[in-house]
Write a protein that holds these residues in place. Structure first.
Motif, mmCIF file in Angstrom:
data_model
loop_
_atom_site.group_PDB
_atom_site.id
_atom_site.type_symbol
_atom_site.label_atom_id
_atom_site.label_comp_id
_atom_site.label_asym_id
_atom_site.label_seq_id
_atom_site.Cartn_x
_atom_site.Cartn_y
_atom_site.Cartn_z
ATOM 1 N N TYR A 5 2.613 8.943 -3.010
ATOM 2 C CA TYR A 5 1.280 9.003 -3.598
ATOM 3 C C TYR A 5 0.613 10.341 -3.327
ATOM 4 C CZ TYR A 5 -3.642 8.309 -4.447
ATOM 5 O OH TYR A 5 -4.931 8.482 -4.903
ATOM 6 N N ARG A 13 1.275 5.421 -8.766
ATOM 7 C CA ARG A 13 0.517 4.322 -9.362
ATOM 8 C C ARG A 13 1.440 3.397 -10.147
ATOM 9 N NH1 ARG A 13 -1.682 3.745 -14.486
ATOM 10 N NH2 ARG A 13 -3.371 2.216 -14.634
ATOM 11 N N SER A 16 3.502 1.178 -7.596
ATOM 12 C CA SER A 16 2.784 0.468 -6.542
ATOM 13 C C SER A 16 2.327 -0.915 -6.994
ATOM 14 C CB SER A 16 1.569 1.287 -6.076
ATOM 15 O OG SER A 16 0.666 1.478 -7.132
ATOM 16 N N TYR A 162 -2.120 -0.519 -7.561
ATOM 17 C CA TYR A 162 -2.132 0.119 -6.247
ATOM 18 C C TYR A 162 -1.884 -0.866 -5.110
ATOM 19 C CZ TYR A 162 -3.907 4.566 -8.083
ATOM 20 O OH TYR A 162 -4.054 5.752 -8.740
ATOM 21 N N TYR A 198 -7.184 6.511 -2.012
ATOM 22 C CA TYR A 198 -6.399 6.086 -3.174
ATOM 23 C C TYR A 198 -7.212 6.073 -4.469
ATOM 24 C CZ TYR A 198 -3.006 4.805 0.363
ATOM 25 O OH TYR A 198 -2.124 4.842 1.414
#
Length: 272
Positions: A5, A13, A16, A162, A198
């Protein structure tokens, strides 16, 4: 995943969330198995759908939308020279190749830490190992229901955007590897920091952990002021360990198969 990431946020993305992870691995495997003599082979919406539809991993619309997303983010591009009007062959861009290679290397590093082997060293000496191993591992994991459909304690994270990243980040903060009174302690967990790092809304982060708390996977105890004590249920961490073990088993076997095939070819060449 966290390292991926930090270097390739858009690509991370896509891997995840569980459904997009499956689609990403399937698409990349299609590319690696592309026949250079056949300009219509490789990644197409139809082939991607054929790969995953038997397992119910995604619908036709999801697969098509996923490829459109990859194109929009410039993670795949049209194969040069294709003139087909019925199909649209695609190939990964350099960023995708680098990200997938980084992910695979990270998995090999984790396996090396478990058994003190030298997979990373072998991989760096011969990148062909990755090119052969990835399609093998992808096929096995897509077909394995225990990987595709993790227990609810895990799926409440990884079937959301995520969510896989947040879950890995959370587990990396465990303090005691051996549970005490049925729980592992977690340190340094701040929803605001996760949100900032994030690029997620705090609402999304809170919702993820709120669902986990409802399931009994975690316990959040309010301390003085804004301080909180976070505990992870031993059963939750065991679910995570078992789920990850499925992935590492598939990757280890794929790595071994790739090395064996390369060794056999080299031996055959020498004998000739």
């Amino acid at each position: 995943m966290i390292e991926l990431y930090d270097r390739f946020p858009r690509t991370a993305r896509l891997v995840s969330a569980q459904q997009k992870w499956l689609l990403t691995q399937a698409a990349y495997a299609l590319h690696l198995r592309r026949d250079p003599a056949d300009p219509l082979s490789g990644i197409t919406a139809a082939r991607l759908l054929d790969t995953i539809i038997d397992f119910g991993a995604a619908s036709r619309n999801t697969a098509t939308a996923f490829l459109s997303e990859l194109l929009a983010y410039k993670l795949v591009r049209d194969v040069p020279g294709s003139t087909s009007k019925r199909s649209r062959p695609l190939e990964p861009t350099e960023a995708s190749h680098e990200a997938m290679g980084l992910w695979f290397r990270g998995q090999m590093r984790s396996l090396d830490l478990l058994d003190r082997s030298n997979r990373v060293e072998m991989l760096e000496a011969n990148p062909e190992i990755f090119l052969r191993a990835q399609p093998i591992a992808a096929a096995r994991l897509i077909a394995d229901r225990s990987w595709r459909e993790p227990p609810l304690s895990i799926s409440c994270f990884v079937w959301t955007e995520y969510g896989g990243l947040i879950l890995d980040d959370f587990v990396s903060r465990l303090v005691n590897l051996t549970p005490e009174d049925g729980y592992h302690r977690v340190e340094g967990l701040r929803f605001s920091e996760l949100s900032t790092h994030y690029s997620l809304s705090r609402t999304h982060v809170r919702r993820l952990f709120g669902r986990a708390e409802e399931l009994g996977s975690i316990v959040i105890q309010q301390g003085r002021g804004t301080r909180k004590t976070v505990l992870a249920a031993a059963s939750f961490i065991l679910d995570y360990q078992r789920w990850q073990a499925v992935k590492f088993s598939a990757l280890d076997q794929a790595y071994s198969n790739a090395v064996q095939s390369i060794t056999a070819e080299e031996a055959s060449t020498r004998s000739v």
